[in-house]
Design a protein around this motif. Structure first.
Motif, PDB file in Angstrom:
ATOM      1  N   ARG A  49      -6.669   7.649  -0.261  1.00 20.46           N
ATOM      2  CA  ARG A  49      -6.522   6.202  -0.359  1.00 20.46           C
ATOM      3  C   ARG A  49      -7.748   5.547  -1.010  1.00 20.46           C
ATOM      4  NH1 ARG A  49      -4.642   7.586   4.792  1.00 20.46           N
ATOM      5  NH2 ARG A  49      -2.399   7.290   5.079  1.00 20.46           N
ATOM      6  N   ALA A  50      -8.787   6.334  -1.224  1.00 18.71           N
ATOM      7  CA  ALA A  50      -9.954   5.823  -1.934  1.00 18.71           C
ATOM      8  C   ALA A  50      -9.589   5.604  -3.396  1.00 18.71           C
ATOM      9  CB  ALA A  50     -11.115   6.808  -1.815  1.00 18.71           C
ATOM     10  N   LYS A  51     -10.422   4.854  -4.085  1.00 24.29           N
ATOM     11  CA  LYS A  51     -10.144   4.521  -5.477  1.00 24.29           C
ATOM     12  C   LYS A  51      -9.925   5.767  -6.322  1.00 24.29           C
ATOM     13  CE  LYS A  51     -11.947   1.797  -9.349  1.00 24.29           C
ATOM     14  NZ  LYS A  51     -13.063   0.915  -9.818  1.00 24.29           N
ATOM     15  N   PHE A 247       5.296   4.835  -5.339  1.00 25.65           N
ATOM     16  CA  PHE A 247       5.524   5.204  -6.737  1.00 25.65           C
ATOM     17  C   PHE A 247       4.375   4.772  -7.652  1.00 25.65           C
ATOM     18  CE2 PHE A 247       9.389   4.575  -4.347  1.00 25.65           C
ATOM     19  CZ  PHE A 247      10.008   5.802  -4.505  1.00 25.65           C
ATOM     20  N   GLN A 248       3.250   4.439  -7.008  1.00 26.38           N
ATOM     21  CA  GLN A 248       2.054   4.078  -7.756  1.00 26.38           C
ATOM     22  C   GLN A 248       0.844   4.878  -7.289  1.00 26.38           C
ATOM     23  OE1 GLN A 248       1.764  -0.162  -7.135  1.00 26.38           O
ATOM     24  NE2 GLN A 248       3.617  -0.601  -8.325  1.00 26.38           N
ATOM     25  N   GLY A 249       1.106   5.934  -6.523  1.00 26.75           N
ATOM     26  CA  GLY A 249       0.017   6.793  -6.088  1.00 26.75           C
ATOM     27  C   GLY A 249      -0.367   6.662  -4.633  1.00 26.75           C
ATOM     28  N   GLU A 250       0.317   5.791  -3.883  1.00 26.42           N
ATOM     29  CA  GLU A 250       0.039   5.651  -2.449  1.00 26.42           C
ATOM     30  C   GLU A 250       1.058   6.496  -1.692  1.00 26.42           C
ATOM     31  OE1 GLU A 250       0.025   1.477  -1.545  1.00 26.42           O
ATOM     32  OE2 GLU A 250      -1.234   1.011  -3.279  1.00 26.42           O
ATOM     33  N   PRO A 255      -1.792  13.903   0.830  1.00 23.14           N
ATOM     34  CA  PRO A 255      -1.618  14.981  -0.147  1.00 23.14           C
ATOM     35  C   PRO A 255      -2.882  15.826  -0.248  1.00 23.14           C
ATOM     36  CG  PRO A 255      -2.239  12.987  -1.297  1.00 23.14           C
ATOM     37  CD  PRO A 255      -2.184  12.633   0.179  1.00 23.14           C
ATOM     38  N   SER A 256      -2.730  17.021  -0.772  1.00 23.86           N
ATOM     39  CA  SER A 256      -3.883  17.852  -1.097  1.00 23.86           C
ATOM     40  C   SER A 256      -4.410  17.451  -2.468  1.00 23.86           C
ATOM     41  CB  SER A 256      -3.488  19.331  -1.117  1.00 23.86           C
ATOM     42  OG  SER A 256      -4.475  20.095  -1.788  1.00 23.86           O
TER      43      SER A 256
END
Length: 398
Positions: A49-51, A247-250, A255-256
């Motif tokens: 969840r970090a940038k 669907f934007q990476g969140e 995830p690994s």
């Protein structure tokens, strides 16, 4: 099929070995030239969840769209539990609004039938075919929701095209494309849900799935609430609206980042060989090399009799030697197992025994990360191994 007698003449050990002996149908061979150094930029020990984590996941989504040519208005999400997780999310979240048609001609398609009929308890129309064949696609009503595998990983059978799917269909098409994506031409306008695991054609590391949704699938999610409770891990809407962050990476579950880094590396390699077209060409060349050997060999045939439906990735072969036909079922099952074990011992080919639920035979991965020269080298070893196993078992029976 022309006749030669490799099983009788291949006593000499072949001189050329495959450079890479990994012919497993999942997890599959890494891309050519891969080393662990490809993972050096993975943000290990950092939150997804970090940038930096979000940026990596968003890059994986964007590169997936670019390489596969996914339409701009389709959503792409990285989800947990490999292709299975992606398919289950779709089945549990989308089905029940309309009648359902299930297509099954191999193990995984049959598994989706079980989920829909026995778990969701929907009164689905089920069209089945045995291993090596397809159901009659002209009988599929695409005004119902249709669930199918594009490529039967365990049967070596693929649908030839999407012409049987109506452009003005009322139902959704839910396509498990895990051993097809990146190796076969997927007609996006015909598909509303597409799932795959990057551990297949791109040889990525396991545990993650990719879920692709058309605007019609998103509309269903936002307008339909299933009658059954949804586990948190399956939920894609909140207050009747799509959770766009997925669907934007969140991602829904942690995830690994090591696996994501590996996928990014595989996508960069895919782009370097010509994107989807280049990957398809590599897989088709591998299949052509293997099938050419099958066509000139008298002890083996493709499980799929119809050339139009033969898979170019998970190629399934059956043994047709008269000696083999005279064995009982248990002994027949032992032959490909013995061939696979012998080649593994030689360090020539790993994991090529057929799938446990499929007819006794061999399964050889010909996806894009495999080199054609390795497939060609393997064929002589297949002849050698069959001759060795046949001679040994015949001697024991004498």
């Amino acid at each position: 099929m022309t006749t030669n007698t490799p099983a009788a003449t291949a006593a000499a050990t072949p001189a050329i070995r495959p450079t890479n002996p990994n012919f497993s149908s999942g997890p599959c061979a890494k891309r050519p030239g891969w080393t662990v150094d490809a993972l050096k930029d993975a943000p290990l020990g950092r939150s997804h969840r970090a940038k930096i984590g979000k940026a990596k996941l968003k890059a994986a989504i964007d590169k997936t769209r670019e390489v596969l040519g996914v339409p701009a208005d389709y959503r792409i999400g990285i989800v947990p539990a490999s292709d299975t997780g992606a398919v289950e999310m779709a089945l549990w979240s989308l089905l029940g609004a309309r009648p359902v048609t299930m297509l099954a001609w191999e193990s995984f398609g049959s598994g989706w039938v079980t989920d829909v009929v026995k778990q969701l308890k929907l009164d689905a129309t089920v069209l089945e075919a045995p291993y090596g064949a397809l159901p009659d696609l002209t009988k599929v009503d695409t005004d119902t929701d249709v669930v199918f595998t594009w490529n039967g990983t365990t049967s070596g059978v693929r649908v030839p095209n999407g012409d049987w799917i109506k452009d003005d269909r009322q139902g959704l098409t839910i396509c498990d494309a895990t051993s097809a994506a990146f190796a076969m031409d997927l007609p996006w306008t015909k598909l509303d849900v597409v799932t795959f695991s990057w551990q297949k054609v791109l040889g990525g590391e396991g545990a993650h799935g990719v879920l692709i949704l058309s605007p019609r699938a998103v509309e269903r999610l936002e307008t339909y609430k299933p009658a059954w409770p949804l586990p948190k891990i399956f939920r894609m809407t909140k207050n009747g609206k799509l959770i766009e962050g997925i669907f934007q990476g969140e991602t829904i579950n942690t995830p690994s980042m090591l696996c994501v880094e590996d996928y990014l590396d595989a996508l960069d390699w895919a782009a370097s060989v010509g994107g989807a077209k280049g990957l398809i060409a590599r897989s088709e060349a591998n299949f052509k090399a293997l099938q050419a050997w099958v066509d000139r060999t008298d002890w083996v045939e493709n499980l799929a009799a119809d050339p139009a439906i033969r898979s170019c990735t998970s190629v399934c072969l059956k043994i047709v030697d008269p000696w083999f036909a005279g064995l009982d079922k248990e002994a027949q099952a032992g032959v490909p197992k013995a061939i696979a074990a012998l080649l593994e011992k030689q360090g020539v080919a790993y994991d090529i025994n057929g799938y446990r639920d499929a007819p006794a035979g061999l399964r050889i991965w010909c996806g894009a990360t495999v080199e054609t020269a390795d497939v060609e080298a393997l064929t002589a070893w297949l002849d050698w191994a069959f001759a060795q196993v046949k001679a040994e078992l015949s001697a024991k029976a004498a």
